[in-house]
Design a protein around this motif. Structure first.
Motif, PDB file in Angstrom:
ATOM      1  N   VAL A   1     -33.682 -24.649  13.826  1.00 33.98           N
ATOM      2  CA  VAL A   1     -33.141 -24.497  15.355  1.00 33.98           C
ATOM      3  C   VAL A   1     -31.964 -24.733  15.568  1.00 33.98           C
ATOM      4  O   VAL A   1     -31.000 -23.967  16.284  1.00 33.98           O
ATOM      5  CB  VAL A   1     -34.112 -24.886  16.250  1.00 33.98           C
ATOM      6  CG1 VAL A   1     -33.817 -24.724  17.913  1.00 33.98           C
ATOM      7  CG2 VAL A   1     -35.580 -24.421  16.043  1.00 33.98           C
ATOM      8  N   MET A   2     -31.438 -26.039  15.090  1.00 39.15           N
ATOM      9  CA  MET A   2     -30.006 -26.389  15.491  1.00 39.15           C
ATOM     10  C   MET A   2     -28.907 -25.686  14.873  1.00 39.15           C
ATOM     11  O   MET A   2     -27.952 -25.323  15.339  1.00 39.15           O
ATOM     12  CB  MET A   2     -29.894 -27.916  15.015  1.00 39.15           C
ATOM     13  CG  MET A   2     -29.905 -28.257  13.633  1.00 39.15           C
ATOM     14  SD  MET A   2     -29.674 -30.173  13.314  1.00 39.15           S
ATOM     15  CE  MET A   2     -28.101 -30.359  13.926  1.00 39.15           C
ATOM     16  N   VAL A   3     -29.139 -25.144  13.708  1.00 41.68           N
ATOM     17  CA  VAL A   3     -28.019 -24.174  12.883  1.00 41.68           C
ATOM     18  C   VAL A   3     -27.924 -23.130  13.729  1.00 41.68           C
ATOM     19  O   VAL A   3     -26.997 -22.187  13.734  1.00 41.68           O
ATOM     20  CB  VAL A   3     -28.486 -24.427  11.439  1.00 41.68           C
ATOM     21  CG1 VAL A   3     -27.538 -23.074  10.817  1.00 41.68           C
ATOM     22  CG2 VAL A   3     -28.314 -25.676  10.804  1.00 41.68           C
ATOM     23  N   ALA A   4     -29.225 -22.292  13.653  1.00 40.10           N
ATOM     24  CA  ALA A   4     -29.152 -21.049  14.595  1.00 40.10           C
ATOM     25  C   ALA A   4     -28.555 -21.003  15.986  1.00 40.10           C
ATOM     26  O   ALA A   4     -27.831 -20.280  16.272  1.00 40.10           O
ATOM     27  CB  ALA A   4     -30.718 -20.592  14.565  1.00 40.10           C
ATOM     28  N   ASN A   5     -28.792 -22.275  16.616  1.00 40.95           N
ATOM     29  CA  ASN A   5     -28.222 -22.345  17.948  1.00 40.95           C
ATOM     30  C   ASN A   5     -26.844 -22.505  17.887  1.00 40.95           C
ATOM     31  O   ASN A   5     -26.064 -22.084  18.794  1.00 40.95           O
ATOM     32  CB  ASN A   5     -28.952 -23.520  18.757  1.00 40.95           C
ATOM     33  CG  ASN A   5     -28.568 -23.717  20.167  1.00 40.95           C
ATOM     34  OD1 ASN A   5     -28.677 -22.510  21.018  1.00 40.95           O
ATOM     35  ND2 ASN A   5     -28.076 -24.796  20.725  1.00 40.95           N
TER      36      ASN A   5
ATOM     37  N   MET B   1     -24.310 -31.781  10.804  1.00 38.79           N
ATOM     38  CA  MET B   1     -25.569 -32.754  11.546  1.00 38.79           C
ATOM     39  C   MET B   1     -26.859 -32.328  11.205  1.00 38.79           C
ATOM     40  O   MET B   1     -27.782 -32.878  11.574  1.00 38.79           O
ATOM     41  CB  MET B   1     -25.057 -32.435  13.075  1.00 38.79           C
ATOM     42  CG  MET B   1     -24.067 -33.063  13.584  1.00 38.79           C
ATOM     43  SD  MET B   1     -23.622 -32.488  15.390  1.00 38.79           S
ATOM     44  CE  MET B   1     -21.936 -33.274  15.591  1.00 38.79           C
ATOM     45  N   ALA B   2     -26.886 -31.268  10.437  1.00 42.42           N
ATOM     46  CA  ALA B   2     -28.099 -30.893   9.813  1.00 42.42           C
ATOM     47  C   ALA B   2     -28.567 -31.989   8.732  1.00 42.42           C
ATOM     48  O   ALA B   2     -29.674 -32.076   8.560  1.00 42.42           O
ATOM     49  CB  ALA B   2     -28.156 -29.577   9.002  1.00 42.42           C
ATOM     50  N   CYS B   3     -27.623 -32.944   8.585  1.00 42.96           N
ATOM     51  CA  CYS B   3     -28.400 -34.144   8.031  1.00 42.96           C
ATOM     52  C   CYS B   3     -29.201 -35.002   8.790  1.00 42.96           C
ATOM     53  O   CYS B   3     -29.803 -35.574   7.979  1.00 42.96           O
ATOM     54  CB  CYS B   3     -26.873 -34.929   7.565  1.00 42.96           C
ATOM     55  SG  CYS B   3     -26.052 -35.747   9.209  1.00 42.96           S
ATOM     56  N   LEU B   4     -29.168 -34.816  10.206  1.00 43.88           N
ATOM     57  CA  LEU B   4     -29.943 -35.591  11.037  1.00 43.88           C
ATOM     58  C   LEU B   4     -31.559 -35.328  10.793  1.00 43.88           C
ATOM     59  O   LEU B   4     -32.392 -36.005  10.206  1.00 43.88           O
ATOM     60  CB  LEU B   4     -29.837 -35.416  12.316  1.00 43.88           C
ATOM     61  CG  LEU B   4     -28.357 -36.150  12.571  1.00 43.88           C
ATOM     62  CD1 LEU B   4     -28.415 -35.862  14.369  1.00 43.88           C
ATOM     63  CD2 LEU B   4     -28.036 -37.323  12.059  1.00 43.88           C
ATOM     64  N   PRO B   5     -31.963 -34.004  10.771  1.00 49.05           N
ATOM     65  CA  PRO B   5     -33.373 -33.469  10.387  1.00 49.05           C
ATOM     66  C   PRO B   5     -33.582 -33.814   9.014  1.00 49.05           C
ATOM     67  O   PRO B   5     -34.604 -33.990   8.694  1.00 49.05           O
ATOM     68  CB  PRO B   5     -33.360 -31.925  11.093  1.00 49.05           C
ATOM     69  CG  PRO B   5     -31.957 -31.393  11.251  1.00 49.05           C
ATOM     70  CD  PRO B   5     -31.226 -32.720  11.506  1.00 49.05           C
ATOM     71  N   ILE B   6     -32.534 -33.233   8.144  1.00 51.05           N
ATOM     72  CA  ILE B   6     -32.791 -33.414   6.634  1.00 51.05           C
ATOM     73  C   ILE B   6     -33.100 -34.922   6.405  1.00 51.05           C
ATOM     74  O   ILE B   6     -34.121 -34.926   5.492  1.00 51.05           O
ATOM     75  CB  ILE B   6     -31.635 -32.618   5.838  1.00 51.05           C
ATOM     76  CG1 ILE B   6     -31.411 -31.337   6.127  1.00 51.05           C
ATOM     77  CG2 ILE B   6     -31.848 -32.996   4.473  1.00 51.05           C
ATOM     78  CD1 ILE B   6     -30.275 -30.857   5.300  1.00 51.05           C
ATOM     79  N   SER B   7     -32.468 -35.379   6.657  1.00 50.16           N
ATOM     80  CA  SER B   7     -32.939 -36.806   6.431  1.00 50.16           C
ATOM     81  C   SER B   7     -34.040 -37.477   6.925  1.00 50.16           C
ATOM     82  O   SER B   7     -34.990 -37.966   6.160  1.00 50.16           O
ATOM     83  CB  SER B   7     -31.795 -38.052   7.327  1.00 50.16           C
ATOM     84  OG  SER B   7     -32.281 -39.318   6.837  1.00 50.16           O
TER      85      SER B   7
ATOM     86  N   TYR C   1     -32.699 -31.273  18.759  1.00 47.39           N
ATOM     87  CA  TYR C   1     -31.934 -31.225  17.964  1.00 47.39           C
ATOM     88  C   TYR C   1     -30.972 -30.238  18.370  1.00 47.39           C
ATOM     89  O   TYR C   1     -29.672 -30.090  17.936  1.00 47.39           O
ATOM     90  CB  TYR C   1     -32.345 -31.198  16.726  1.00 47.39           C
ATOM     91  CG  TYR C   1     -32.781 -32.427  15.983  1.00 47.39           C
ATOM     92  CD1 TYR C   1     -31.886 -33.095  15.109  1.00 47.39           C
ATOM     93  CD2 TYR C   1     -34.138 -33.057  16.036  1.00 47.39           C
ATOM     94  CE1 TYR C   1     -32.213 -34.239  14.631  1.00 47.39           C
ATOM     95  CE2 TYR C   1     -34.377 -34.036  15.407  1.00 47.39           C
ATOM     96  CZ  TYR C   1     -33.591 -34.920  14.764  1.00 47.39           C
ATOM     97  OH  TYR C   1     -33.808 -35.967  14.011  1.00 47.39           O
ATOM     98  N   ALA C   2     -31.266 -29.182  18.772  1.00 43.90           N
ATOM     99  CA  ALA C   2     -30.526 -27.978  19.138  1.00 43.90           C
ATOM    100  C   ALA C   2     -29.124 -27.969  19.586  1.00 43.90           C
ATOM    101  O   ALA C   2     -28.097 -27.302  19.256  1.00 43.90           O
ATOM    102  CB  ALA C   2     -31.284 -26.831  19.902  1.00 43.90           C
TER     103      ALA C   2
END
Length: 459
Positions: free
Chosen positions: A297-301, A155-161, A350-351
């Protein structure tokens, strides 16, 4: 990128660590695929402020253009999930990828706002089955103890996109018109469909690149996960609907996503105001900053959620932070502090993604989890229609966006209450990652490298 080392304790009978190529083969291909989907979904948020009166769109019409996508998004959620589970996630996603690419290009050919509505609706229709299909795919590759991290890395694709989309769309707008931007950005999914077909397998046993040791470990771990869950009936639609946790998760997702898309799809317009009508390139570059924060933040959470098993807190706490930042942002409208609050809001919204989508697989058996995730995503994502349209309508009605964003904060508050009171502690009854050790440290280092690699893609 070197293959990841499994968490401590995931070793063979001789103590040799199990290979973990699944982290470096499955996730990156899925990340790029959904980056393209999210790009085609949200590029209108950058384009709308620069349409220069084309199609004569009011603020409410602009909210409809962004939001109607999610009405179409509902229809293939459950069919997509069922096809992925009972037929093939690989084939389902490839077919939908080709279809949404064509629909995305069609958005650039419209001549009236009504045609724009239809094209965006059809785009949502074809993208709708992709999210649950990929969740089913990941559930076949990653045991529960790894699920939140796997979900979050995908789901990191969301902020990366968004990191890519905002500057890219802004730059393209400086050199061509909005129609060409939509057409050109709709073409890459047609190419990536070929990559997807040759790179992805539905199950470890079908992949040529995976070792027998890793394949057996994954299958053994998934079987143990299933054995630990209570029976859930025959796997019908009604079995999923009868699950109290499914109904609560639908409600949580709806109220969260209303606030999420109400904020993210209007973010470029807010930044344009902050910059006093800056150029499209400037607005695009500044819009990438909050999404970069969101990625970290989302990956760390998610990593914290897997390590502790505290899924509810990993969802509720960030949403509380988002509410506070969203409300403060309406008071501080401008300057560096205003930009900081936008970054905090984006990161907090996003977290919850990784931990939230780990909950269904933790409490539901495989017989109903596909239908359940389809229902949650289908009905919950109606908030993606409500949020943008609500902000646009209230902006037209009151002459200010303050009212709209205040209402979004109220939706997020309801989501927090539902998380804390509607989900039982059993929703967190998943196997947390083991205590730190040499292997765990290696794994943490590998995850750090993976995040950096994903961020490099974003740049």
């Amino acid at each position: 990128m070197t293959p990841a080392t499994p968490p401590a304790g995931e070793g063979s009978a001789t103590g040799t660590p199990i290979p973990a190529k699944r982290w470096t083969y499955v996730i990156p291909v899925a990340v790029v695929m959904y980056m393209l989907a999210f790009l085609d979904r949200s590029n209108v948020s950058v384009i709308l402020p620069y349409m220069d009166g084309d199609l004569s769109l009011s603020a409410a019409d602009e909210g409809m253009v962004t939001g109607i996508f999610f009405l179409g998004y509902v229809f293939l959620q459950i069919p997509g999930a069922i096809l992925a589970q009972r037929w093939s996630a690989r084939k389902t996603v490839m077919i939908l990828m080709i279809a949404w690419g064509v629909a995305a290009m069609a958005c650039g050919l419209v001549q009236t706002k009504e045609q724009f509505y239809v094209a965006r609706f059809v785009l949502g229709l074809f993208e709708g089955g992709v999210w649950p299909a990929v969740l089913i795919l990941l559930a076949s590759w990653f045991p529960l103890r790894e699920r939140a991290r796997a979900n979050a890395l995908w789901m990191a694709c969301l902020p990366i996109s968004s990191i890519i989309m905002a500057p890219l769309s802004g730059l393209m707008l400086d050199h061509t018109d909005w129609r060409w931007v939509l057409v050109l950005q709709g073409f890459p999914p047609l190419i990536w469909a070929v990559v997807w077909w040759f790179a992805v397998a539905d199950h470890p046993s079908q992949a040529r690149w995976i070792s027998r040791t890793e394949s057996e470990y994954v299958e053994r771990s998934l079987a143990a996960d299933e054995a630990a869950k209570p029976a859930s009936g025959s796997g019908s639609y009604m079995d999923a609907i009868k699950q109290r946790s499914v109904l609560v998760l639908i409600a949580i997702y709806f109220f969260w996503i209303t606030g999420f898309y109400g904020f993210t799809l209007w973010l470029p317009s807010v930044i344009k105001t902050l910059t006093h009508d800056g150029s499209s390139t400037q607005v695009g570059l500044l819009s990438a900053i909050p999404f970069t924060v969101a990625l970290i933040v989302m990956v760390a959470n998610a990593a914290w959620s897997d390590r502790t098993g505290k899924r509810r807190q990993a969802v509720a706490v960030p949403l509380v932070v988002a509410i506070a930042a969203l409300l403060l942002g309406q008071i501080v409208q401008g300057g560096v502090l205003g930009m900081v609050l936008l970054c905090v809001t984006a990161g907090a919204l996003y977290a919850p993604y990784g931990p939230f989508w780990a909950i269904p697989g933790g409490v539901l058996r495989i017989e109903v989890v596909a239908v359940a995730m389809g229902l949650i995503n289908a009905l919950g994502n109606l908030g993606g229609y409500v949020g943008p349209y609500l902000v646009g309508w209230l902006t037209d009605s009151t002459g200010t966006s303050v009212t709209g964003f205040g209402v979004l904060a109220g939706f997020l508050a309801v989501a927090v209450v539902l998380v804390l009171t509607g989900l039982r502690p059993s929703a967190e009854a998943v196997t947390a990652a083991p205590a730190a050790g040499p292997d765990a440290e290696d794994r943490a280092a590998e995850e750090s490298r993976m995040v950096k690699s994903l961020a490099e893609e974003g740049r």
